[in-house]
Design a protein around this motif. Structure first.
Motif, short mmCIF file in Angstrom:
data_model
loop_
_atom_site.label_atom_id
_atom_site.label_comp_id
_atom_site.label_asym_id
_atom_site.label_seq_id
_atom_site.Cartn_x
_atom_site.Cartn_y
_atom_site.Cartn_z
N TYR A 31 12.27 -24.89 27.97
CA TYR A 31 12.82 -24.58 26.66
C TYR A 31 13.61 -23.28 26.72
CZ TYR A 31 10.10 -28.10 24.07
OH TYR A 31 9.59 -29.28 23.57
N ARG A 95 10.80 -20.65 27.92
CA ARG A 95 9.38 -20.93 27.78
C ARG A 95 8.82 -21.56 29.03
NH1 ARG A 95 7.07 -24.95 23.23
NH2 ARG A 95 6.98 -26.40 24.98
N THR A 100 -0.78 -21.15 29.01
CA THR A 100 -1.33 -19.89 29.52
C THR A 100 -2.70 -19.58 28.94
OG1 THR A 100 -0.12 -18.70 27.81
CG2 THR A 100 0.90 -18.85 29.99
N GLY A 101 -3.16 -20.42 28.05
CA GLY A 101 -4.49 -20.12 27.53
C GLY A 101 -4.92 -21.15 26.50
N GLY A 102 -6.17 -21.32 26.31
CA GLY A 102 -6.66 -22.23 25.27
C GLY A 102 -6.62 -23.66 25.73
N ILE A 105 -4.16 -27.09 23.80
CA ILE A 105 -3.11 -26.75 22.85
C ILE A 105 -1.82 -26.42 23.57
CG2 ILE A 105 -2.40 -25.11 21.06
CD1 ILE A 105 -5.33 -24.86 20.27
N GLY A 106 -1.91 -25.68 24.64
CA GLY A 106 -0.70 -25.34 25.40
C GLY A 106 0.06 -24.23 24.72
N TYR A 107 -0.33 -23.01 25.01
CA TYR A 107 0.26 -21.90 24.29
C TYR A 107 1.67 -21.58 24.72
CZ TYR A 107 -4.24 -20.98 22.07
OH TYR A 107 -5.39 -21.06 21.34
N ASN A 108 2.04 -21.90 25.97
CA ASN A 108 3.44 -21.82 26.39
C ASN A 108 4.12 -20.52 26.05
OD1 ASN A 108 3.56 -25.16 25.13
ND2 ASN A 108 3.15 -24.57 27.21
N GLU A 109 3.80 -19.51 26.81
CA GLU A 109 4.37 -18.19 26.57
C GLU A 109 5.88 -18.19 26.68
OE1 GLU A 109 2.83 -15.21 29.17
OE2 GLU A 109 4.24 -13.67 28.50
N GLN A 110 6.54 -17.46 25.77
CA GLN A 110 7.98 -17.25 25.83
C GLN A 110 8.26 -15.94 26.54
OE1 GLN A 110 10.72 -18.02 22.41
NE2 GLN A 110 8.80 -18.21 21.32
#
Lengths: 121, 108
Positions: A31, A95, A100-102, A105-110
């Motif tokens: 992304y 992205r 990266t966590g959880g 859910i897939g938090y997908n850091e930007q």
């Protein structure tokens, strides 16, 4: 990796001129987001791409703004003609597709680029 | 109504103090929550994600209250290097909505 790369870092132009901002996302990120930041409005999403395809451009202020992503490693944001109210810092972010966590859910850091500080006189 | 609202501050606190920021969000379909930190004239960087059960990372504690739709960030034992703007971020679908940020200055 060098991170998200943006150019130019600073741009000063006169009203009516065309401005092109460039972004190279982190390799492998799926992304790409373009944001504009001003003191008054904070960070606003302009448009985002998924796998080079524009998904949502509802944040683009008006027809003077356009964005392209011809390939996975390059995107441009163009303003034509530019106006003084376009003065802002423009950030590009990409992205990470890996969560990266959880769980679930897939938090997908930007990751943000350093930004382009645009001044339209 | 804005998706994410924060008190802009500024918060000026002495070194060693504890400071808390709150943030409210309007969309009950929000899925993920984050705190980003932005230093002056720099890009935002992820500080921490916010988990439903609350989470801690050193001196930083983040909490989420889904019922009231707010997120908090607590900083204990403030350091001079904590001076920055803290952005509350909410993810809805594939979009990330940023608050306007809360400015923190830690004073010697």
């Amino acid at each position: 990796d060098a991170g998200v790369i943006q150019s130019p870092r600073h741009e000063v132009t006169e009203m009516g001129q065309e401005v092109t901002l460039r972004c190279k996302p982190i390799s492998g990120h799926d992304y790409l987001f373009w944001y504009r930041q001003t003191m008054m409005r904070g960070l606003e999403l302009l448009i985002y791409f998924n796998n080079n395809v524009p998904i949502d451009d509802s944040g683009m202020p008006e027809d003077r703004f356009s964005a392209k992503m011809p390939n996975a490693s390059f995107s441009t944001l163009k303003i034509q003609p530019s106006e003084p109210r376009d003065s802002a810092v423009y950030f590009c972010a990409s992205r990470d597709p890996a969560p990266t966590g959880g769980a679930g859910i897939g938090y997908n850091e930007q990751f943000f680029g350093p930004g382009t500080r645009l001044t339209v006189l | 109504r804005k998706e994410v609202e924060q008190d802009p501050g500024p918060f000026n606190v002495p070194e060693g103090a504890t400071v808390a920021f709150n943030c409210t969000y309007s969309n009950s379909a929000s899925q993920s929550f984050f705190w980003y930190r932005q230093d002056c004239r720099k890009e935002p960087k992820l500080l921490m994600s916010v988990y439903s059960s609350g989470n801690e990372d050193g001196r930083f504690t983040a909490q989420l209250n889904r019922a009231s739709q707010y997120i908090s960030l607590l900083i204990r034992d403030s350091k001079l290097s904590d001076s920055a703007t803290y952005l509350c971020v909410v993810k809805v679908g594939n979009q990330f909505y940023f608050g306007t940020g809360t400015s923190l200055t830690v004073i010697p």
